[in-house]
Design an enzyme around this catalytic site. Structure first.
Site, PDB file in Angstrom:
ATOM      1  N   GLU A 270       0.788  -1.228   0.000  1.00 17.17           N
ATOM      2  CA  GLU A 270       0.000   0.000   0.000  1.00 17.17           C
ATOM      3  C   GLU A 270       0.825   1.287   0.000  1.00 17.17           C
ATOM      4  OE1 GLU A 270      -3.176  -0.195   2.843  1.00 17.17           O
ATOM      5  OE2 GLU A 270      -4.060  -1.905   1.818  1.00 17.17           O
TER       6      GLU A 270
ATOM      7  N   TYR B 239     -11.511  -2.980   0.573  1.00 22.57           N
ATOM      8  CA  TYR B 239     -12.400  -3.174   1.722  1.00 22.57           C
ATOM      9  C   TYR B 239     -13.806  -2.641   1.473  1.00 22.57           C
ATOM     10  CZ  TYR B 239      -8.392  -4.912   4.200  1.00 22.57           C
ATOM     11  OH  TYR B 239      -7.331  -5.685   4.579  1.00 22.57           O
TER      12      TYR B 239
HETATM   13  C1  GCB Z   1      -4.734  -2.724   5.021  1.00 22.48           C
HETATM   14  C2  GCB Z   1      -3.341  -3.074   5.427  1.00 22.48           C
HETATM   15  C3  GCB Z   1      -3.322  -4.068   6.582  1.00 22.48           C
HETATM   16  C4  GCB Z   1      -4.371  -3.704   7.615  1.00 22.48           C
HETATM   17  C5  GCB Z   1      -5.738  -3.764   6.947  1.00 22.48           C
HETATM   18  C6  GCB Z   1      -6.875  -3.416   7.912  1.00 22.48           C
HETATM   19  O1  GCB Z   1      -5.000  -2.269   3.954  1.00 22.48           O
HETATM   20  O2  GCB Z   1      -2.562  -3.544   4.362  1.00 22.48           O
HETATM   21  O3  GCB Z   1      -2.030  -4.070   7.147  1.00 22.48           O
HETATM   22  O4  GCB Z   1      -4.329  -4.530   8.729  1.00 22.48           O
HETATM   23  O5  GCB Z   1      -5.766  -2.861   5.895  1.00 22.48           O
HETATM   24  O6  GCB Z   1      -7.369  -4.300   8.581  1.00 22.48           O
HETATM   25  O7  GCB Z   1      -7.252  -2.243   7.983  1.00 22.48           O
END
Ligand code: GCB
Length: 571
Positions: free
Chosen positions: A382, A436
């Protein structure tokens, strides 16, 4: 750098166990100041390997910013006269220094890579010495990963960082004392290929020596044995190509490892000088069009982003967790994982090699190990790849990675760097995306989440037609919280999110893999948004399955998504 090994010419002593321990509050002015190596009392001790943070109940130790010292007495074995010997630290998170008695012998930055110190000229064989390893937890804008240290009015330091896993520190992997001959094998590089017409395995190898000039009076013999111990091929010289007739390939889910024994002998009388042994799998990895091929066949990744994380030991390597985690990977039907967000202990890669589990190794430290299970290097998680300067930063890194190894290269892209805004993805072989929808965006609106996800993926597919892996997707869930009403944080909600993604993956042709975030719940820095850590695990921190585990098990194990025979053209 080769791992210590016990062979006919080398010996290894484990220095794991309880070490004396001290938190450093006042930093001595220079690295060689004798207060670094003052004898520590044995009243406070910590186990090695383990992060020190969760061993104690003290807030100030858990959240200490800066140096700590580990110390113990060590005796060099009597029989090591005439050899060279080293202290090797498999990892010191994030900055480590090795002192033998009062001498500073090694200074290493980078918390997840090994380093060693030659102590031959400091301590004689049979003698005891005081070994001190100082470790700093600080992350700054010059470290990887980056962070920031500030001072608060009462004088204490505070560490902040951009990643959400807890900044565990200390000696989280093993420490060794090991010997090598005066002239020894210092590195081995092996690449495998396959002659598909004859089904022969092709092994290209190179052996480096230390001191580097010593090869003239030596012979190097390389012998390859199969799993039955039968010698199937041999090679001569320090660099050569060997053919294994009708080789047994290393396949995902069906590992097969050859034993490669490298022997150095003196040219004049053939007396043995050094010996080292590695296991290798014969396999090919290639990106062709929008497919990811292992052994010339399309491969579909199923599995997880993981962490080295467990209760009490923090990031401390633990073989019990290692074996149990692989049992769970098998139970759920996963064929791969990503070493998010740092290189894992080499024991993990070795075990993946033996279990036939495919690895995306998230590291810039290429050459750290000989793992065959690693099929691709992820050089960043990221980054702000949509910002000015991203191209200038990544171009040389991609070049160096490609120079060091021929495996495909990727990085994990985040949502803000969309297919329109991202400036670097053309330089990579595979597009890895962390998304997400349904959680951080459009939380709970499953229809919108599904539409947005599909639009996003189709955007990348249309622009690049490269293989795409969803390297992170998921949602937090508190084990035991149940709801039939799409309630965020419930186990059912997390399971529903996964199903949305799977429907979309099955409609987008260039998707060649799915890695759920995360394998297990893991610890984060203390935060009001994180209830005792990140709960996106499909397993709890103590490895109990949540409802989402059943969704994955059905898809991967029972429906067979990701199994070699089910992945033909697409999936
Ligand atoms: C991400 C990261 C990861 C986090 C995750 C989260 O994008 O790469 O390290 O733990 O989101 O759970 O927010």
């Amino acid at each position: 750098m080769l791992r210590p090994q016990s062979t006919a010419t080398r010996e290894v002593v484990s220095l794991d166990g309880l070490w004396n321990f001290e938190v450093v509050h006042t930093i001595p002015p220079t690295e060689s100041d004798s207060t670094w190596t003052r004898r520590l009392s044995n009243k406070t001790q910590v186990p090695v390997p383990a992060s020190y943070n969760d061993i104690f109940l003290d807030y100030d130790i858990r959240n200490h910013v800066g140096w700590v010292k580990y110390q113990r007495q060590v005796r060099v074995p009597r029989g090591w006269q005439g050899t060279r010997y080293f202290v090797r630290c498999d990892a010191a998170t994030h900055h480590g220094r090795i002192y033998a008695n009062d001498k500073l012998l090694a200074d290493h930055h980078g918390g997840y890579t090994p380093f060693d110190a030659d102590i031959t000229d400091i301590v004689g064989s049979g003698q005891e010495f005081q070994l001190t390893i100082a470790v700093s937890s600080e992350l700054t804008n010059e470290t990887i990963p980056p962070g920031k240290v500030t001072s608060i009015p009462d004088g204490r330091k505070k560490q902040t960082y951009m990643h959400d896993f807890f900044n565990y520190s200390g000696l989280s992997r093993s420490v060794w004392l090991y010997s090598v001959p005066e002239e020894y094998i210092s590195d081995i590089s092996i690449n495998t290929d396959v002659d598909w017409d004859k089904q022969d395995g092709i092994i290209h190898y190179r052996v480096d020596l230390a001191p580097p000039s010593s090869s003239r009076e030596m012979n190097c013999r390389v012998s390859i044995r199969d799993e039955q111990g039968i010698e199937v091929a041999i090679g001569e010289g320090f660099e050569n190509t060997i053919t294994i007739p009708s080789a047994h390939l290393w396949q995902p889910g069906a590992a097969y490892l050859y034993d490669v024994a490298i022997q150095l002998s003196r040219s004049s009388d053939e007396s043995p000088l050094d010996a080292y042994q590695v296991n290798i799998g014969v396999r090919t990895v290639e990106v062709r069009g929008s497919q990811f091929l292992i052994n010339n066949k399309p491969f579909y990744f199923t599995g997880f982003g993981k962490h080295e994380d467990s209760a009490i030991r923090g990031k401390g390597h633990d073989p019990a967790y290692l074996v149990h985690d692989f049992q769970l990977l098998d139970w759920i039907g996963a064929n791969s994982f990503r070493t998010s967000h740092y290189p894992y202990a080499e024991e993990v890669l070795d075990y993946a090699d033996r279990q036939g589990i495919v690895v995306i190794d998230e590291t810039a430290a290429v050459g750290l190990n000989l793992g065959v299970s690693s099929v691709m290097w992820s050089i960043s998680n990221e980054p702000a790849s949509h910002e000015e300067g991203a191209r200038e930063y990544f171009e040389p890194l991609v070049k160096v990675t490609r120079k060091l190894d021929k495996r495909p290269v990727c990085f994990a892209n985040f949502g803000l760097a969309t297919s329109e805004k991202d400036r670097i993805s053309d330089m990579f072989d595979v597009l890895c995306l962390n998304r997400y929808y349904g959680w951080y965006e459009a939380c709970g609106d499953m229809k919108l989440a599904e539409q947005e996800l599909e639009k996003d993926l189709v955007g990348w597919q249309t622009k690049y037609r490269k293989p795409m892996i969803m390297t992170e997707y998921g949602a937090d869930s508190i084990a035991g919280l149940h709801s039939a009403m799409l309630t965020p944080w419930s186990e059912e909600f997390q399971a529903d999110i996964l199903e949305i993604y799977h429907r979309v993956f099955d409609r987008v042709e260039c998707i060649v893999g799915e890695h759920v975030w995360n394998f297990a719940d893991f610890q984060t820095s203390q935060h009001v948004f994180r209830v005792d850590g990140n709960k996106k695990g499909v397993f709890t921190r103590d490895r109990k399955p949540k409802v989402s585990a059943q969704v994955l098990r059905r898809r991967w194990r029972l429906e067979g998504v990701g199994r070699l025979e089910t992945v033909k053209d697409g999936h």
